[in-house]
Design an enzyme around this catalytic site. Structure first.
Site, short mmCIF file in Angstrom:
data_model
loop_
_atom_site.label_atom_id
_atom_site.label_comp_id
_atom_site.label_asym_id
_atom_site.label_seq_id
_atom_site.Cartn_x
_atom_site.Cartn_y
_atom_site.Cartn_z
N ARG A 1 0.84 -1.19 0.00
CA ARG A 1 0.00 0.00 0.00
C ARG A 1 0.88 1.23 0.00
NH1 ARG A 1 -2.00 0.88 4.40
NH2 ARG A 1 -1.33 -0.93 5.60
N TYR B 1 -1.67 -3.45 -6.63
CA TYR B 1 -1.51 -4.08 -5.31
C TYR B 1 -2.85 -4.11 -4.55
CZ TYR B 1 -0.35 -5.05 -0.56
OH TYR B 1 -0.34 -5.63 0.68
N LYS C 1 -9.75 -2.28 1.63
CA LYS C 1 -9.42 -1.17 2.53
C LYS C 1 -10.17 0.11 2.13
CE LYS C 1 -6.17 -3.56 4.64
NZ LYS C 1 -6.37 -4.08 5.98
N HIS D 1 -10.73 -2.44 11.57
CA HIS D 1 -9.64 -3.27 11.06
C HIS D 1 -9.42 -4.41 12.07
CE1 HIS D 1 -5.14 -3.28 9.69
NE2 HIS D 1 -5.85 -4.15 9.02
N SER E 1 0.11 -4.10 11.74
CA SER E 1 0.71 -5.20 10.99
C SER E 1 1.92 -5.77 11.75
CB SER E 1 1.10 -4.77 9.59
OG SER E 1 1.95 -3.68 9.67
N CYS F 1 1.89 -8.28 13.93
CA CYS F 1 1.62 -8.66 15.32
C CYS F 1 0.88 -9.99 15.41
CB CYS F 1 0.77 -7.58 16.00
SG CYS F 1 1.66 -6.05 16.26
C1 OXD Z 1 -3.50 -5.56 5.05
C2 OXD Z 1 -2.94 -4.43 5.83
O1 OXD Z 1 -3.05 -5.78 3.93
O2 OXD Z 1 -3.43 -4.19 6.93
O3 OXD Z 1 -4.40 -6.21 5.57
O4 OXD Z 1 -2.02 -3.78 5.35
MN MN Z 2 -5.22 -5.36 7.30
#
Ligand code: OXD
Ligand code: MN
Length: 599
Positions: free
Chosen positions: A81, A209, A218, A238, A260, A262
């Site tokens: 991202r 991506y 997202k 999330h 991320s 974790c």
């Molecule tokens: C995902 C992120 O790809 O949180 O889920 O970046």
């Molecule tokens: Mn995610």
């Protein structure tokens, strides 16, 4: 020429959106997706025969070891991202808040129209009607994305409910999300992901991506979703959703939010260490939360797949995910930017096996040198796999009303200060603790390694409006709940003075879930401390765990010096909100300070 994959009488609004897109993007062909099995086979077939950016779009993998699985290699400039190129374009800049990049919507639209003009010449425009959530549920939402990428079209089919059922709902509804996507020439200088929450619209150009291009994920389910949630009194989060079953057969549902790196996906697909306990998976990334008629908080997963990080996934760390990946029947599974083990044409990534295969192609398409310090798979290489392959998928995943939530877990990666687990004293205190959630950066993300980055509710990159208003929205939701879930903070990553992890993590994390169950069921007391409610160490089931004496006490200890430093960091973080934070949060911080001063 328009080729219709299915429904004949399309709604006027969807039809005019398609016409408008044909006018703007000038594709050679238009294909409207119907969601059929035949369509998937056809798209895979085309993907295996077409080149984009000098590479084959798809390559088939070993049909015995990874049935119905395909390999995709992206441009090396397009592997994650791009938060700096992601914008929220609301009329009022303050509405987007300092947590978002903002652009005036008129300027942003003009910029994007210029990029999109004629960008699909010589290409096919795939029209993707999709539903996020169970069809017919009062909580599900619909959208239409156009794209010129077969990889994106196939990925959307895995991650959401694509096809005629969506078209039928859209046909009968006045509003639906619109997503405009073109990979363009994958040039980072011409790459933007623009959100227009007021128009229920996202325009994304120049990237294939997942997080930038699968617009249902997202972009819609979190950024636009959080905006809709604010307007309609719900929350787009999330979060993972799991059901934890105890030996008496009772199932308690939890949400979990982690920045991320974790172990979020590992927790979503965990096999408990104890006999008689079971974890059911409902989602590993996104949860939409509503207040039910009974005053409880209900959660649905709007997605139908996992877009997971491959490195670190193995039969040791996440056997259920490995079974999910190798259990494929109906939906094609995609592997992106992993390495390829040429001996048996299977995907490979760091952590998959102890022995590194000798004959590999790395994620960039070159022979992999075993002595190289570089990883063979990209650290953010991914799999895109249907949730229906998951052997622990909960029956309640299909419940249109979602599942009632009893506990919410927030966690970060912290080598010190934060105990293994503690519980907020009430909802407002829980919102405070979630607002200061921090995690140490790892090598998987760019930037300095080991600094604590604050990521409130793990939503910093995904909240589609001002975070100050988001915190207030969380507080307001709590005030309307009759049955308030308990809020827990966890930290699986505390280290000793030698730098070793003190807690084994992975399956042993189910010991902490068991304590949470006991708290929810009122079976055990907790110790009131400066930071919240801590477990009485004996109440954590350590049966069969070889922890050195004193380690559990250490993991549950509060170090005053470390917390005074933490408070200074929280103060600094809170200053970034220009004194606009809800009073309730400021009061929570003051109370925390006072308690340590009194200590
Ligand atoms: C995902 C992120 O790809 O949180 O889920 O970046
Ligand atoms: Mn995610």
């Amino acid at each position: 020429m328009m080729k219709n994959g299915g429904i004949e009488n399309m709604c006027n609004q969807m039809e005019s959106f398609i016409n408008e897109m044909q006018e703007l993007l000038k594709p050679d062909k238009t294909y409207i997706m119907n969601g059929s099995q035949h369509e998937a086979e056809n798209l895979v077939d085309i993907g295996m025969k077409s080149q984009f950016d000098d590479r084959l779009v798809l390559r088939e993998l070993n049909t015995t070891k990874f049935p119905n699985s395909y390999y995709h290699r992206s441009n090396s400039n397009d592997v994650a991202r791009t938060e700096h190129l992601t914008f929220v374009c609301t009329q009022d800049k303050n509405f987007a808040g300092c947590n978002n990049n903002w652009m005036n919507p008129v300027i942003a639209t003009e910029k994007m129209i210029n990029l999109f003009k004629g960008s699909m010449k010589g290409r096919t425009m795939y029209v993707i009607p999709f539903i996020m959530g169970v069809p017919g549920s009062q909580y599900s939402k619909t959208g239409v994305q156009v794209t010129d990428s077969i990889y994106v079209a196939l990925s959307m089919r895995i991650m959401s409910r694509v096809g005629n059922e969506a078209t039928t709902i859209i046909k009968n509804s006045a509003c639906f999300f619109r997503g405009i996507h073109s990979v363009g020439d994958v040039n980072p200088n011409r790459r933007f992901i623009m959100h227009f929450p007021e128009k229920n619209l996202v325009m994304s150009f120049g990237s294939g991506y997942g997080g930038n291009a699968l617009l249902g994920k997202k972009c819609y389910s979190l950024r636009i979703g959080s905006y809709m949630g604010l307007k309609e009194n719900w929350l787009a989060e999330h979060m993972i959703i799991i059901g934890v079953q105890s030996p008496d057969g009772n199932i308690v549902y939890f949400l979990g939010a982690f920045p991320s790196a974790c172990g979020k996906t590992n927790l979503a697909l965990l096999e408990p260490i104890f006999k008689g306990y079971k974890i059911f998976t409902l989602g590993d990334d996104i949860a939409w939360l509503h207040i039910g008629a009974d005053g409880k908080l209900y959660a649905i997963n709007p997605e139908t797949g996992f877009f997971g990080v491959a490195p670190g996934t193995s039969f040791k760390t996440n056997p259920i995910m490995m079974r999910t990946l190798t259990n494929n029947k109906f939906f094609p599974t995609l592997f992106t930017n992993t390495a390829i083990n040429n001996t048996d044409n299977t995907p490979w990534w760091e952590g998959l096996s102890d022995i590194i295969p000798s004959n590999m192609t790395n994620w960039q398409g070159y022979n992999y040198d075993l002595h190289s310090c570089e990883p063979a798979a990209h650290p953010n290489s991914r799999f895109t796999v249907s949730i229906y392959n998951c052997p622990t998928l909960s029956q309640e995943y299909y419940n249109p009303n979602g599942v009632p939530i009893s506990g919410i877990i927030f966690g970060g990666r912290r080598s010190d200060t934060i105990p293994l687990v503690y519980e907020a004293t009430n909802w407002s205190n829980g919102v405070f603790l979630a607002s200061i959630l921090g995690s140490e950066t790892t090598a998987a993300a760019s930037g300095k390694v080991g600094c604590v980055r604050r990521d409130p509710m793990a939503m910093l990159p995904f909240c589609g409006y001002n975070m100050v208003n988001y915190f207030q929205h969380w507080l307001n939701i709590g005030k309307q709940l009759k049955n308030i879930p308990k809020i827990f903070m966890v930290n699986w990553f505390r280290k000793d003075e030698q730098g070793n992890f003190m807690w084994p993590g992975f399956r042993d994390n189910s010991r902490i879930l068991k304590w949470m169950l006991d708290r929810i069921n009122g079976k055990v007391d907790a110790i009131e401390t400066e930071i919240g409610l801590l477990p009485i160490p004996n109440n954590i089931d350590t049966d069969g765990l070889n922890l050195k004496p004193g380690i559990l006490h250490e993991l549950l200890s509060i170090n005053k010096e470390a917390w005074l430093k933490e408070i200074l960091m929280i103060d600094e973080f809170y200053k970034t909100f220009n004194n606009k934070l809800p009073n309730e949060l400021k009061l929570n911080l003051q109370t925390l300070k006072r308690k340590f001063q009194e200590k």
